[in-house]
Design an enzyme around this catalytic site. Structure first.
Site, mmCIF file in Angstrom:
data_model
loop_
_atom_site.group_PDB
_atom_site.id
_atom_site.type_symbol
_atom_site.label_atom_id
_atom_site.label_comp_id
_atom_site.label_asym_id
_atom_site.label_seq_id
_atom_site.Cartn_x
_atom_site.Cartn_y
_atom_site.Cartn_z
ATOM 1 N N HIS A 434 -14.127 9.584 36.764
ATOM 2 C CA HIS A 434 -15.146 9.209 35.773
ATOM 3 C C HIS A 434 -16.530 9.221 36.399
ATOM 4 O O HIS A 434 -16.693 9.307 37.621
ATOM 5 C CB HIS A 434 -14.843 7.827 35.176
ATOM 6 C CG HIS A 434 -14.884 6.694 36.172
ATOM 7 N ND1 HIS A 434 -16.034 6.002 36.447
ATOM 8 C CD2 HIS A 434 -13.916 6.146 36.945
ATOM 9 C CE1 HIS A 434 -15.777 5.056 37.340
ATOM 10 N NE2 HIS A 434 -14.498 5.120 37.669
ATOM 11 N N CYS A 453 -9.948 3.923 41.061
ATOM 12 C CA CYS A 453 -10.312 5.152 40.358
ATOM 13 C C CYS A 453 -11.392 5.894 41.139
ATOM 14 O O CYS A 453 -12.009 5.350 42.056
ATOM 15 C CB CYS A 453 -10.789 4.841 38.949
ATOM 16 S SG CYS A 453 -9.448 4.376 37.829
#
Length: 539
Positions: A434, A453
């Site tokens: 992301h 992440c």
């Protein structure tokens, strides 16, 4: 007689003796080989092995009526097979794992006297080659990846023997990765460096980092070291005296960049310590990295995305043997508590202006304590409670959040932790790629700051790469979708592999060897696993 001619004579003698014993043992050797194959098929599987070798001998010899493989017309190939095993070190493997010396001593030329010996020797050489091909193809231990590679070297060896092309079988077993080939070349170069005497460089006088123009007694030795490593032009090495010159500072800056340090050109303790790392240690890093690259799946079809965690870098490839279409910096999981796992995922969708659904672990460890300190925390961070009930943060809401019956998400917008885009690759660990509003962290040399992440710096370029094959997704359309606006999910026409891997030796696009820090301390764990394997084999 020269060493070369002696070696050739030895090979021809071995081949002749193997041919001579075949006639005497033709009747009973196959029965013994059949028995050996049966024993292997019913043995217990080695728990830590990445492959199940028990049926290999049965499948290999059964297809040839249990006839020996390395006598008669195939005798010259036995000598070639032993030579290939001796060269296992060229691939970053350990030749002693296959014990070519002991195999050569067991050959009839060294005193075999019966059918059992002949069969045992034949099967031992076959099994050593099968293991060698399997190790080259998929590694020597179970990988850190969730899914293991399928390993079946039997057809490869069968075809190689039939075609008299054992060396080609070794080439075919290797990973078809350009990076793997470049690392093999670098391994040769660093083994040469490791053979050279290199004294430790002296410390800086004050103990503090020095800058260009400062006095440094080790300037000449430093210049020679940097020239050997390719960071300083050789003709500049002989011109350095007792001053830390501008040329040296620039070379040190290049060295720092290759080793994951702050590339400021200043000569301090950390840079000196890295300069003083023995070349033998760098050789071992390359060998371990070759091992890890063998764990990767066959990516030759392309396209795919790869992230090397210690390098804090992402690359996007159209094919495994082609240069990357994109290279960008990333931020990965913290080394202490939230390491990004190694895995192979499938990118299936892109979400523009995403919601951030706060993971339960972060909710309990961070959001709930923040709410206890400030009941308005959710409003200030553009978050909302999701689930039945009120948005009022009271004791009942906090209890429900702890219990997981309510959850929290962050709305799309400038405060959203995922930035303007999320790349979804569904997995049980809830790991994805992301963007991020915290852009300043990308300037750091060490970038392990996330909860697991992967934050990507150049998300517009990555989105264009991923959507490049889909109709109507021009760069302008991607930019418009990433602009503040409604939440939108785009499914990919075909899943794209995403490989999250780990290697502390890698070659960049300019051919420079990079040695990033072992941030997750996984090299030591791999060393221990390989040592345990060697101990089991020796036992």
């Amino acid at each position: 007689m020269s060493r070369c001619s002696t070696r050739l004579a030895s090979r021809f003698a071995l081949a002749a003796l193997l041919l001579a014993v075949q006639c005497a043992w033709a009747g009973s050797v196959p029965e013994r080989i059949r028995a050996l194959a049966g024993e292997s098929a019913h043995a217990s599987r080695a728990a830590a092995s990445p492959y199940d070798e028990r049926a290999w001998l049965e499948r290999f010899y059964g297809a040839r009526g249990y006839a020996p493989a390395w006598t008669g017309a195939a005798a010259p190939q036995a000598a070639q097979a032993l030579e290939l095993l001796r060269k296992a070190d060229e691939h970053g493997l350990a030749a002693q794992d296959y014990d070519p010396h002991a195999l050569a001593l067991r050959m009839p030329a060294h005193g075999a006297s019966g059918a059992d010996d002949a069969a045992d020797q034949d099967a031992a050489l076959t099994l050593a080659l099968l293991r060698y091909l399997a190790d080259l193809h998929a590694g020597r231990i179970r990988s850190d990846f969730v899914t293991a590679r399928t390993v079946d070297p039997v057809p490869l060896l069968q075809h190689a023997l039939a075609d008299q092309a054992l060396a080609a079988a070794v080439d075919a077993a290797e990973p078809p990765l350009a990076l793997y080939r470049r690392l093999k070349t670098t391994l040769v170069e660093y083994r040469k460096l490791a053979s050279l005497p290199m004294a430790p460089l002296p410390a800086v006088p004050s103990g503090r980092a020095i800058e260009a123009g400062a006095a440094y007694a080790g300037a000449r030795a430093l210049a020679e070291r940097l020239a050997l490593l390719g960071d300083l032009a050789p003709e500049q090495a002989g011109t350095q005296s007792g001053t830390y010159s501008t040329a040296l500072a620039q070379a040190v800056k290049r060295f720092q960049d290759r080793h994951g340090l702050d590339a400021d050109g200043r000569l301090g303790r950390q840079t000196l310590a890295t300069l003083n790392v023995p070349m033998a240690a760098r050789v071992r890093q390359i060998e371990l990295s070759l091992e890890r690259l063998r764990w990767l799946p066959d990516l030759s079809a392309g396209p795919f995305i790869a992230v090397n965690l210690p390098s804090f870098r992402l690359w996007a490839f159209k094919a495994a043997d082609a240069p990357p279409e994109l290279a960008t910096r990333v931020i990965v999981g913290k080394a202490v508590r939230t390491q990004t796992p190694l895995f192979i995922g499938s990118l299936r969708y892109i979400e523009f202006n995403p919601y951030w659904n706060v993971p339960p672990s972060i909710l309990r460890a961070e959001i709930v304590p923040a709410l206890l300190r400030d009941p308005h925390y959710l409003v200030k961070n553009d978050m909302e409670v999701v689930g039945p009930g009120t948005q009022t943060v009271d004791s009942a809401t906090l209890a429900a959040l702890r219990a997981g019956t309510l959850r929290v998400r962050q709305r799309p917008g400038p405060l959203n932790a995922l930035g303007g885009i999320k790349f979804g690759l569904p997995n049980a660990m809830n790991i994805y790629l992301h963007s991020t509003p915290a852009r300043a962290l990308f300037a750091r040399s060490r970038r392990d700051f996330s909860h697991g992440c992967i934050r990507v710096e150049d998300t517009p370029a990555l989105a264009n790469f991923v959507l490049g094959g889909q109709t109507d997704w021009t760069s302008e359309a991607v930019a418009a979708a990433m602009a503040p606006g409604p939440n939108r999910t785009v499914q990919l026409k075909a899943p794209m592999p995403v490989v999250i891997f780990y290697t502390t030796a890698i070659i960049d696009l300019d051919g420079r060897p990079l040695f990033p820090e072992d941030v997750y301390r996984l090299d030591g764990a791999l060393e221990r696993s390989l040592a345990a394997r060697a101990d089991r084999q020796a036992w």
